[in-house]
Write an enzyme that holds these catalytic residues in place. Structure first.
Site, mmCIF file in Angstrom:
data_model
loop_
_atom_site.group_PDB
_atom_site.id
_atom_site.type_symbol
_atom_site.label_atom_id
_atom_site.label_comp_id
_atom_site.label_asym_id
_atom_site.label_seq_id
_atom_site.Cartn_x
_atom_site.Cartn_y
_atom_site.Cartn_z
ATOM 1 C CG HIS A 14 6.997 -2.283 2.203
ATOM 2 N ND1 HIS A 14 6.914 -1.127 2.944
ATOM 3 C CD2 HIS A 14 5.768 -2.852 2.260
ATOM 4 C CE1 HIS A 14 5.682 -0.996 3.417
ATOM 5 N NE2 HIS A 14 4.976 -2.033 3.026
ATOM 6 C CE LYS A 41 3.856 -4.493 10.203
ATOM 7 N NZ LYS A 41 2.430 -4.110 10.389
ATOM 8 C CG ASP A 42 0.133 -7.197 8.247
ATOM 9 O OD1 ASP A 42 -0.607 -6.667 9.081
ATOM 10 O OD2 ASP A 42 0.975 -6.564 7.579
ATOM 11 C CG HIS A 65 8.714 0.051 5.985
ATOM 12 N ND1 HIS A 65 8.971 -1.307 6.011
ATOM 13 C CD2 HIS A 65 7.395 0.184 6.307
ATOM 14 C CE1 HIS A 65 7.879 -1.968 6.346
ATOM 15 N NE2 HIS A 65 6.907 -1.092 6.530
ATOM 16 C CB SER A 76 4.244 -0.487 10.763
ATOM 17 O OG SER A 76 2.967 -0.041 10.350
ATOM 18 C CG MET A 93 -1.996 -1.101 1.110
ATOM 19 S SD MET A 93 -3.512 -0.785 2.040
ATOM 20 C CE MET A 93 -2.881 -0.737 3.704
ATOM 21 N NE ARG A 114 -2.453 1.728 10.322
ATOM 22 C CZ ARG A 114 -2.723 0.798 9.417
ATOM 23 N NH1 ARG A 114 -1.805 -0.105 9.137
ATOM 24 N NH2 ARG A 114 -3.885 0.789 8.777
#
Length: 283
Positions: free
Chosen positions: A37, A150-151, A34, A186, A30, A188
């Protein structure tokens, strides 16, 4: 590196590569990229002939519309990162390109995986995830797709979808990429206040301490210990801490030596919701 905004152009590109017998690796994102990814991109580049990365903030997986609006968008920086990582193609579709006028989720049955943990707190989230990943898989037609652990629940759900739809795709789960202080990377994290950013590594530290207790404490005692740690923390609010069977994601009531367990946590650092997980050693 090629940048595509239309499904048809990307499909033509993929078809030409398939005709050359090229192996396609795919990393759906999305954006707000970072090093977590990029670790997936690096793996794909190493293991495949062509690596495709998608950047699409999927509206149907956000139960909180404010979170959707505030989700960080850093397209120019993302492109530079991907170029430096030897990515071959980036797919950056609009919402219309993916959904047309009908921006709603398909309904999925993930054999109960969707009702655990995140599914209890984020209504419709995994239907949104399934909808976009299924659509992207049909467009990109990868041989291998890479997702971060993480997910972890999302990873298991995507594996289940691929299995049930009989898609010829290998779904690979990659290790959680962490900051030096242990905080799971993340997109976020950039929205954390300085005080909450300083406090956030407490999440992973607590998970590691909880894992060490598996030899001396039972499941209930470990959960109570974690809950008490967060009750005493002035800046972090625990949403849930769960020890679950890795395969079914069913909440564990006791440890069984024949099964693998993982501890999952969701914490609010101010307005920002952070998740993490660690594998627990069998008792």
């Amino acid at each position: 590196m090629k940048i595509f905004t239309s499904k048809s152009d990307l499909k033509s590109y993929i078809s030409s590569k398939k005709e050359e017998k090229k192996k396609i690796g795919f990393v759906p994102t999305m954006g707000a990229l970072h090093q977590g990814h990029m670790s997936l991109v690096k793996k794909s580049v190493k293991k495949n002939d062509v690596t495709v990365v998608s950047i699409f903030v999927n509206p149907t997986q956000f139960d909180n519309k404010e979170d959707l609006v505030k989700y960080p968008k850093t397209f120019e920086e993302d492109v530079k990162l991907l170029e430096s990582g030897s990515c071959d193609a980036v797919f950056v579709p609009s919402v219309d390109e993916i959904y047309g006028e009908n921006v709603i989720s398909e309904r999925f049955d993930f054999d109960g995986l969707e009702h655990q943990m995140e599914g209890k707190f984020r209504d419709g989230h995994f239907d949104g995830v399934g909808t976009i990943v299924k659509a992207l898989f049909k467009i990109v037609q990868p041989d291998v797709a890479y997702f971060g652990k993480k997910d972890f629940q999302q990873l298991q759900i995507i594996k289940k979808m691929v299995e049930k739809l009989k898609m010829p795709i290998k779904v690979k789960g990659m290790p959680i990429f962490r900051e030096e202080d242990g905080l799971a990377m993340s997109s976020r994290n950039t929205r954390l206040t300085p005080a909450h950013r300083e406090a956030a590594p407490f999440i992973h530290k607590t998970l590691k301490k909880a894992r060490k207790k598996t030899g001396t404490k039972n499941v209930k005692e470990i959960i109570e210990w974690v809950e008490n740690q967060f009750k005493k923390h002035p800046l972090l609010e625990l949403e849930y801490f769960i020890i679950a069977d890795e395969k079914t994601l069913q909440t564990a009531e006791s440890f069984n030596a024949t099964k693998r367990y993982r501890a999952f946590i969701a914490v609010f650092a101010g307005e920002i919701r952070l998740i993490d997980n660690v594998r627990f050693k069998n008792n």
